[in-house]
Write an enzyme that holds these catalytic residues in place. Structure first.
Site, PDB file in Angstrom:
ATOM      1  N   SER A  39     -10.999  -8.192 -14.740  1.00  0.00           N
ATOM      2  CA  SER A  39      -9.540  -8.017 -14.729  1.00  0.00           C
ATOM      3  C   SER A  39      -9.143  -6.551 -14.683  1.00  0.00           C
ATOM      4  O   SER A  39      -9.572  -5.758 -15.528  1.00  0.00           O
ATOM      5  CB  SER A  39      -8.924  -8.612 -16.005  1.00  0.00           C
ATOM      6  OG  SER A  39      -9.046  -9.992 -16.003  1.00  0.00           O
ATOM      7  N   HIS A  70      -6.505 -10.013 -10.051  1.00  0.00           N
ATOM      8  CA  HIS A  70      -7.692 -10.457  -9.305  1.00  0.00           C
ATOM      9  C   HIS A  70      -7.330 -10.686  -7.846  1.00  0.00           C
ATOM     10  O   HIS A  70      -6.489 -11.522  -7.537  1.00  0.00           O
ATOM     11  CB  HIS A  70      -8.256 -11.740  -9.917  1.00  0.00           C
ATOM     12  CG  HIS A  70      -8.997 -11.492 -11.188  1.00  0.00           C
ATOM     13  ND1 HIS A  70     -10.336 -11.252 -11.237  1.00  0.00           N
ATOM     14  CD2 HIS A  70      -8.558 -11.404 -12.458  1.00  0.00           C
ATOM     15  CE1 HIS A  70     -10.704 -11.050 -12.480  1.00  0.00           C
ATOM     16  NE2 HIS A  70      -9.636 -11.132 -13.246  1.00  0.00           N
ATOM     17  N   HIS A  92     -12.447 -17.961 -12.657  1.00  0.00           N
ATOM     18  CA  HIS A  92     -12.625 -18.231 -14.091  1.00  0.00           C
ATOM     19  C   HIS A  92     -12.660 -19.730 -14.354  1.00  0.00           C
ATOM     20  O   HIS A  92     -11.964 -20.511 -13.702  1.00  0.00           O
ATOM     21  CB  HIS A  92     -11.464 -17.637 -14.900  1.00  0.00           C
ATOM     22  CG  HIS A  92     -11.326 -16.157 -14.782  1.00  0.00           C
ATOM     23  ND1 HIS A  92     -10.613 -15.566 -13.766  1.00  0.00           N
ATOM     24  CD2 HIS A  92     -11.818 -15.150 -15.546  1.00  0.00           C
ATOM     25  CE1 HIS A  92     -10.666 -14.248 -13.921  1.00  0.00           C
ATOM     26  NE2 HIS A  92     -11.397 -13.973 -14.981  1.00  0.00           N
ATOM     27  N   TYR A  94     -11.364 -21.112 -16.922  1.00  0.00           N
ATOM     28  CA  TYR A  94     -10.068 -21.564 -17.452  1.00  0.00           C
ATOM     29  C   TYR A  94      -9.052 -21.872 -16.361  1.00  0.00           C
ATOM     30  O   TYR A  94      -8.022 -22.495 -16.614  1.00  0.00           O
ATOM     31  CB  TYR A  94      -9.482 -20.556 -18.459  1.00  0.00           C
ATOM     32  CG  TYR A  94      -9.183 -19.183 -17.893  1.00  0.00           C
ATOM     33  CD1 TYR A  94      -8.135 -18.967 -17.015  1.00  0.00           C
ATOM     34  CD2 TYR A  94      -9.959 -18.092 -18.258  1.00  0.00           C
ATOM     35  CE1 TYR A  94      -7.869 -17.714 -16.506  1.00  0.00           C
ATOM     36  CE2 TYR A  94      -9.710 -16.836 -17.757  1.00  0.00           C
ATOM     37  CZ  TYR A  94      -8.660 -16.658 -16.873  1.00  0.00           C
ATOM     38  OH  TYR A  94      -8.406 -15.418 -16.361  1.00  0.00           O
ATOM     39  N   GLU A  95      -9.339 -21.436 -15.134  1.00  0.00           N
ATOM     40  CA  GLU A  95      -8.422 -21.771 -14.040  1.00  0.00           C
ATOM     41  C   GLU A  95      -8.549 -23.242 -13.640  1.00  0.00           C
ATOM     42  O   GLU A  95      -7.743 -23.746 -12.864  1.00  0.00           O
ATOM     43  CB  GLU A  95      -8.703 -20.876 -12.831  1.00  0.00           C
ATOM     44  CG  GLU A  95      -8.328 -19.421 -13.066  1.00  0.00           C
ATOM     45  CD  GLU A  95      -8.725 -18.531 -11.894  1.00  0.00           C
ATOM     46  OE1 GLU A  95      -7.971 -18.461 -10.925  1.00  0.00           O
ATOM     47  OE2 GLU A  95      -9.817 -17.918 -11.967  1.00  0.00           O
ATOM     48  N   ALA A 122     -13.141  -7.536 -18.719  1.00  0.00           N
ATOM     49  CA  ALA A 122     -12.264  -7.070 -19.795  1.00  0.00           C
ATOM     50  C   ALA A 122     -12.633  -7.888 -21.017  1.00  0.00           C
ATOM     51  O   ALA A 122     -12.906  -9.082 -20.905  1.00  0.00           O
ATOM     52  CB  ALA A 122     -10.811  -7.309 -19.413  1.00  0.00           C
ATOM     53  N   MET A 220     -13.674 -14.269 -21.569  1.00  0.00           N
ATOM     54  CA  MET A 220     -13.540 -15.636 -21.030  1.00  0.00           C
ATOM     55  C   MET A 220     -14.290 -15.764 -19.710  1.00  0.00           C
ATOM     56  O   MET A 220     -13.940 -16.595 -18.875  1.00  0.00           O
ATOM     57  CB  MET A 220     -12.069 -15.971 -20.797  1.00  0.00           C
ATOM     58  CG  MET A 220     -11.155 -15.767 -21.991  1.00  0.00           C
ATOM     59  SD  MET A 220      -9.433 -16.041 -21.559  1.00  0.00           S
ATOM     60  CE  MET A 220      -8.607 -15.357 -22.998  1.00  0.00           C
ATOM     61  N   SER A 221     -15.290 -14.920 -19.485  1.00  0.00           N
ATOM     62  CA  SER A 221     -15.969 -14.925 -18.185  1.00  0.00           C
ATOM     63  C   SER A 221     -17.405 -14.442 -18.359  1.00  0.00           C
ATOM     64  O   SER A 221     -17.946 -14.473 -19.459  1.00  0.00           O
ATOM     65  CB  SER A 221     -15.225 -13.990 -17.221  1.00  0.00           C
ATOM     66  OG  SER A 221     -15.323 -12.650 -17.684  1.00  0.00           O
ATOM     67  N   ASN A 244      -8.517  -4.495 -25.632  1.00  0.00           N
ATOM     68  CA  ASN A 244      -7.666  -4.758 -26.807  1.00  0.00           C
ATOM     69  C   ASN A 244      -8.580  -5.032 -27.991  1.00  0.00           C
ATOM     70  O   ASN A 244      -9.749  -5.354 -27.793  1.00  0.00           O
ATOM     71  CB  ASN A 244      -6.776  -5.994 -26.552  1.00  0.00           C
ATOM     72  CG  ASN A 244      -7.601  -7.214 -26.166  1.00  0.00           C
ATOM     73  OD1 ASN A 244      -8.032  -7.350 -25.023  1.00  0.00           O
ATOM     74  ND2 ASN A 244      -7.847  -8.076 -27.128  1.00  0.00           N
ATOM     75  N   HIS A 256      -1.629 -10.265 -21.717  1.00  0.00           N
ATOM     76  CA  HIS A 256      -2.466  -9.940 -20.554  1.00  0.00           C
ATOM     77  C   HIS A 256      -2.072  -8.605 -19.921  1.00  0.00           C
ATOM     78  O   HIS A 256      -2.917  -7.910 -19.343  1.00  0.00           O
ATOM     79  CB  HIS A 256      -2.389 -11.071 -19.515  1.00  0.00           C
ATOM     80  CG  HIS A 256      -3.311 -10.871 -18.348  1.00  0.00           C
ATOM     81  ND1 HIS A 256      -4.686 -10.800 -18.486  1.00  0.00           N
ATOM     82  CD2 HIS A 256      -3.075 -10.709 -17.028  1.00  0.00           C
ATOM     83  CE1 HIS A 256      -5.246 -10.607 -17.301  1.00  0.00           C
ATOM     84  NE2 HIS A 256      -4.291 -10.543 -16.399  1.00  0.00           N
TER      85      HIS A 256
END
Ligand code: HPA
Length: 282
Positions: A39, A70, A92, A94-95, A122, A220-221, A244, A256
């Site tokens: 990201s 992206h 991803h 989550y998509e 990230a 998450m990746s 973060n 985000h």
């Protein structure tokens, strides 16, 4: 019961070869290193010399990246005199895509000849010293995404049935990265990456769990791509950009836009680090 089947990537490779040929009037060369950009880190793809840009929407059965930050393109070319394939626009889990779809970039780079992959992401800092803007070299991971991209019909060409992940993050490449970072004066920490499926950030209780488990940063990746790369015997260097501090460790809610903003702020040292590492990787 439906057993997941790994996607046949031949039609995708054919389109890449044909677009390459149309643009360059030569056969596609063998590539050396694949790079997956996280990201907000897509900027690296603009540094590629002699770029051939493939829009992933031209590729048959290739998922469309739906996330801000992206881009959905594959850039073939050179960086630091190495033949590289850069994926800007990660897929991803989550998509809603399948684990098999998430790892297509790794399958594609392997089919185009690479010996290794640099994967970036990230991540939220769990360990105290991992403040926003810090780079962390991933030494290992804990997979709590609830999936494994190798689950399904076993195909020999994709690696062994039970791959060993002991050295999934290639120690020799890690040492190269550490030395280069030192020489370039760019702080590069080391740590263990935890992965959840997302798309929610973790709860403060989950962040406390990560800490107890010894996880340094959370994302998450990345983990699915690394599993598949390791199974196919690709070398791996993983670098997280801490964007973060993880949930509950600061008094600000997570957003985000903060992730892309911090990634933007570190683009110069990020490019410097990756290009310098590329020169030295064996
Ligand atoms: N958690 C999970 N994934 C992330 C984070 C986070 O805090 N920041 C960027 N990706």
């Amino acid at each position: 019961m439906d057993i997941p089947v790994h996607q046949d990537i031949k039609p995708i490779i054919e389109v890449i070869q044909s677009e390459y040929h149309t643009k360059n009037k030569t056969e596609i060369p063998k590539y050396e290193i694949g790079i997956i950009l996280g990201s907000g880190l897509g900027i690296l793809s603009e540094k590629i010399i002699n770029p051939t840009v493939i829009e992933t929407k031209h590729l048959p059965n290739y998922p469309i990246s739906t996330v801000a930050g992206h881009a959905g393109k594959i850039v073939l070319g050179e960086l630091s005199q190495r033949k590289v394939i850069v994926f800007s626009g990660r897929i991803h889990y989550y998509e809603g895509y399948t684990p098999q779809q998430v790892v297509l970039p790794v399958r594609i780079m392997k089919a185009l000849g690479v010996k290794g992959m640099i994967v970036t992401n990230a991540a939220g800092g769990v360990r105290e010293d991992l403040r926003p803007g810090t780079f962390m070299r991933i030494t290992d991971h804990i997979n709590l995404m609830g999936m494994n991209p190798l689950r399904g019909l076993h195909q020999n060409e994709l690696g062994p049935r039970f791959p060993d992940l002991t050295s999934a993050y290639t120690p020799e490449w890690g040492e190269v990265a550490d030395q280069v970072a030192k020489k370039q004066n760019i702080p590069l920490k080391k740590g263990i990456l935890g992965a959840l499926s997302g798309p929610t950030y973790e709860t403060p209780a989950e962040v406390r769990m990560w800490r107890i488990l010894g996880v340094s940063a959370v994302c998450m990746s990345t983990v699915p791509e690394v599993i598949v790369a390791a199974a196919m015997n690709l070398k791996v260097l993983g670098i997280s950009c801490i964007t973060n501090v993880a949930a509950g460790l600061s008094n600000k809610p997570l957003d985000h836009s903060e992730v892309t903003e911090i990634a933007n702020q570190v683009r110069e040292p990020f490019i410097q680090l990756i290009t310098a590492i590329l020169t030295e990787l064996e």
